[in-house]
Scaffold this active site. Structure first.
Site, PDB file in Angstrom:
ATOM      1  N   LYS A  19       1.169  -1.071   0.049  1.00 38.86           N
ATOM      2  CA  LYS A  19       0.021  -0.124   0.029  1.00 38.86           C
ATOM      3  C   LYS A  19       0.892   1.312   0.181  1.00 38.86           C
ATOM      4  CE  LYS A  19      -2.845   0.823   3.658  1.00 38.86           C
ATOM      5  NZ  LYS A  19      -2.841   2.126   4.064  1.00 38.86           N
ATOM      6  N   SER A  20       1.799   1.262   0.831  1.00 37.17           N
ATOM      7  CA  SER A  20       2.667   2.536   0.946  1.00 37.17           C
ATOM      8  C   SER A  20       3.455   2.742  -0.254  1.00 37.17           C
ATOM      9  CB  SER A  20       3.877   2.185   2.071  1.00 37.17           C
ATOM     10  OG  SER A  20       3.189   2.051   3.309  1.00 37.17           O
ATOM     11  N   ARG A  24       2.876   6.072  -2.936  1.00 37.36           N
ATOM     12  CA  ARG A  24       4.185   6.913  -3.454  1.00 37.36           C
ATOM     13  C   ARG A  24       4.207   6.809  -4.936  1.00 37.36           C
ATOM     14  NH1 ARG A  24       4.143   5.597   1.630  1.00 37.36           N
ATOM     15  NH2 ARG A  24       5.386   6.728   3.054  1.00 37.36           N
ATOM     16  N   ARG A 119      -8.893  12.195  12.434  1.00 38.66           N
ATOM     17  CA  ARG A 119      -7.418  11.778  12.634  1.00 38.66           C
ATOM     18  C   ARG A 119      -6.441  13.126  12.676  1.00 38.66           C
ATOM     19  NH1 ARG A 119      -5.507   6.847   9.072  1.00 38.66           N
ATOM     20  NH2 ARG A 119      -3.963   6.958  10.378  1.00 38.66           N
ATOM     21  N   GLN A 166       4.433   9.188   7.453  1.00 36.80           N
ATOM     22  CA  GLN A 166       3.480  10.135   6.744  1.00 36.80           C
ATOM     23  C   GLN A 166       3.979  11.586   7.171  1.00 36.80           C
ATOM     24  OE1 GLN A 166      -0.457   9.016   7.835  1.00 36.80           O
ATOM     25  NE2 GLN A 166      -0.402   7.134   6.859  1.00 36.80           N
ATOM     26  N   ASP A 318       1.303  -1.279  12.032  1.00 34.57           N
ATOM     27  CA  ASP A 318       0.204  -1.766  11.474  1.00 34.57           C
ATOM     28  C   ASP A 318      -0.193  -3.293  11.758  1.00 34.57           C
ATOM     29  OD1 ASP A 318      -0.205   0.715  10.280  1.00 34.57           O
ATOM     30  OD2 ASP A 318       0.449   0.419   8.463  1.00 34.57           O
ATOM     31  N   LYS A 345      -4.781   5.727  14.758  1.00 29.87           N
ATOM     32  CA  LYS A 345      -4.900   5.056  13.414  1.00 29.87           C
ATOM     33  C   LYS A 345      -6.400   5.113  13.052  1.00 29.87           C
ATOM     34  CE  LYS A 345      -0.645   4.079  13.152  1.00 29.87           C
ATOM     35  NZ  LYS A 345       0.033   4.979  11.866  1.00 29.87           N
ATOM     36  N   ARG A 390      -7.943  -3.204   9.207  1.00 29.11           N
ATOM     37  CA  ARG A 390      -6.950  -4.206   9.788  1.00 29.11           C
ATOM     38  C   ARG A 390      -7.563  -5.065  11.184  1.00 29.11           C
ATOM     39  NH1 ARG A 390      -2.792  -3.859   6.751  1.00 29.11           N
ATOM     40  NH2 ARG A 390      -2.184  -1.881   6.002  1.00 29.11           N
TER      41      ARG A 390
HETATM   42  C1  S3P Z   1       2.322   4.996   6.194  1.00 34.42           C
HETATM   43  C2  S3P Z   1       2.797   4.941   7.507  1.00 34.42           C
HETATM   44  C3  S3P Z   1       2.269   4.789   8.631  1.00 34.42           C
HETATM   45  C4  S3P Z   1       1.299   3.569   8.622  1.00 34.42           C
HETATM   46  C5  S3P Z   1       0.261   3.754   7.232  1.00 34.42           C
HETATM   47  C6  S3P Z   1       0.808   3.957   6.006  1.00 34.42           C
HETATM   48  C7  S3P Z   1       2.768   5.235   4.906  1.00 34.42           C
HETATM   49  O1  S3P Z   1       1.552   5.648   9.535  1.00 34.42           O
HETATM   50  O2  S3P Z   1       0.511   3.255   9.695  1.00 34.42           O
HETATM   51  O3  S3P Z   1      -0.647   2.613   7.486  1.00 34.42           O
HETATM   52  O4  S3P Z   1       2.427   4.892   4.029  1.00 34.42           O
HETATM   53  O5  S3P Z   1       3.663   6.189   5.129  1.00 34.42           O
HETATM   54  P1  S3P Z   1       2.415   6.677  10.166  1.00 34.42           P
HETATM   55  O6  S3P Z   1       3.454   7.272   9.362  1.00 34.42           O
HETATM   56  O7  S3P Z   1       1.264   7.763  10.544  1.00 34.42           O
HETATM   57  O8  S3P Z   1       2.861   6.164  11.536  1.00 34.42           O
END
Ligand code: S3P
Length: 429
Positions: A19-20, A24, A119, A166, A318, A345, A390
């Protein structure tokens, strides 16, 4: 979704793209020159929200199943959105895109669903404001909807109070539009996909680690053009985690999960499984596009409780819901500390995990920064996911070892990160 206990999960599976990395790929592709081609893109609602936002910002994005082609327009090629940017449930979309939007010569507004709009965004509003950005919380509650108007950005050094990829990524992306160097120090290293991938796209970005502490710093100097790339996204270890856990706790199981990203900033779950006594091995280790990848083999094991704390936490943040499920059936006590980030979260995951474990008969105590779990037997229950993907997936695994039936309420929320979650399951029966 109604589930009951089973034995003998066997087979070879793959999980969807990370996902991350998928997020990006779209974002960096949009502000790069030329075409970016992404294979094994995660078709989850969160990453689709990122595509939707960049289309609204004037980027032509083609999508054919899990292949995405982005016709990038360069660092200054985005155009004023005709509409409010809808970020859905996605914190990553919101925080990263805000860094890019802060550097644009046009105004924008973004908003998401109820969970997203509750959030904390002050964690990005504060550093972006220090850089000269004009970004505000429309309801003045430190949350989205956010309103961003043009500002002249200058580089800063930011000491982040939280290890958050993030927050780090938001600041680095704003740094692409700032005068001078921008750097971020975080208390311990969070996932580093932004650093690895921006470098591949051609950015001038450097990382360093303190010798006498867990602190980590990344710096970016603007001015270089970014160029479109061809990427193949590795399987998401956060999605693999559910099948790792299932393979370890469901009796008589053996599961091979192929092609999983094992970047060390994401792979804390592997160490935790080993420390709990899990039979888990990495096969066929390799590196592609700067990211480490392996096939993961797990077999049913007798797990025991451990303490999980300190700088491993950002590398498994996560995965804590499913780690808590493993702890609930392990021998002895598991203590999870230093994980207060769980509270911000998609839901307050200290509360959602503990409440649902309790309803399954588990002895669990929430703490301000984690939880204490005493392993034993679980009983079927109705699981309140509160629409947190999750929680739905972690408790689907718990259901497989619980006595009696378990009902996962609103189980379709898995679409956020893993629409085919229950189909992958079928492959192992
Ligand atoms: C993510 C960073 C994490 C993670 C999220 C995805 C990212 O959050 O929990 O599911 O893709 O950069 P945080 O950066 O807030 O810890």
């Amino acid at each position: 979704m109604e589930l009951c206990s089973i034995t003998g999960l066997k087979g070879k599976i793959t999980v969807p793209g990370d996902k991350s990395i998928s997020h990006r790929g779209v974002m960096f592709g949009a502000v790069a020159n030329g075409t970016t081609e992404i294979h094994n893109f995660l078709e989850g609602a969160d990453c689709l929200a990122t595509i939707r936002c960049f289309r609204t910002l004037g980027i032509d994005i083609e999508k054919e199943k899990d292949t995405v082609i982005i016709h990038g327009k360069g660092i200054h090629g985005l155009s004023k959105p005709s509409d409010i940017l809808d970020v859905g449930n996605s914190g990553t979309t919101t925080r990263l895109i805000s860094g890019i939007l802060a550097g644009q010569p046009f105004e924008s507004k973004l908003s998401g669903d109820d969970s997203l709009n509750s959030r904390p965004m002050k964690r990005i509003i504060d550093p972006l404001t220090k850089m000269g950005a004009n970004i505000s919380s429309i309801l003045r509650n430190g949350c989205a909807p956010l309103y961003i108007t043009p500002g002249t950005l200058h580089g800063i050094h930011y000491d982040s109070p939280v290890a958050s990829a993030q927050v780090k990524s938001c600041i680095l992306l704003a740094g692409l539009y700032a005068e001078g160097e921008t750097s971020v120090t975080e208390p311990s290293l969070s996932r580093n996909h932004t650093e690895l991938m921006l470098r591949e796209f051609g950015a001038d970005i450097r990382s360093s680690h303190a010798l006498d502490s867990t602190e980590s710093t990344v710096s970016i100097t603007p001015g270089r053009e970014l160029y479109g790339q061809k990427l193949t996204v590795p399987g998401d270890i956060s999605s693999a985690a559910y099948f790792i856990a299932a393979g370890l706790i469901v009796p008589d199981s053996e599961i091979l999960i192929e092609n999983v990203g094992i970047n060390p900033t994401r792979a804390g779950i592997l160490k935790v499984c080993e420390d709990m006594g899990g039979d888990i091995s990495l096969l066929n280790e390799r590196t592609e596009g700067g990211e480490k990848i392996a096939d993961i083999l797990v077999r049913t094991s007798r797990l025991h409780g451990i303490t999980i704390q300190g700088d491993i936490i950002p590398t498994l943040i996560d995965e804590i819901p499913v780690i808590a499920v493993m702890a609930a059936v392990a021998e002895g006590t598991t203590v999870i500390k230093d994980a207060a980030e769980l509270k911000v979260k998609e839901t307050d995951r200290i509360e959602t995990v503990c409440d649902n474990l309790k309803s399954m008969g588990c002895k669990v105590t929430p703490t301000p920064d984690g939880m204490i779990i005493t392993g034993g037997k679980l009983a079927g229950a109705s699981i309140h996911t509160l629409l947190d993907h999750r929680i739905a997936m972690a408790f689907s695994i718990a259901a497989l070892v619980a006595e009696g039936n378990t009902k996962i309420l609103d189980s379709r929320c898995v679409d956020v990160s893993y629409p085919a979650f229950y189909d992958t399951f079928e492959e192992l029966l």
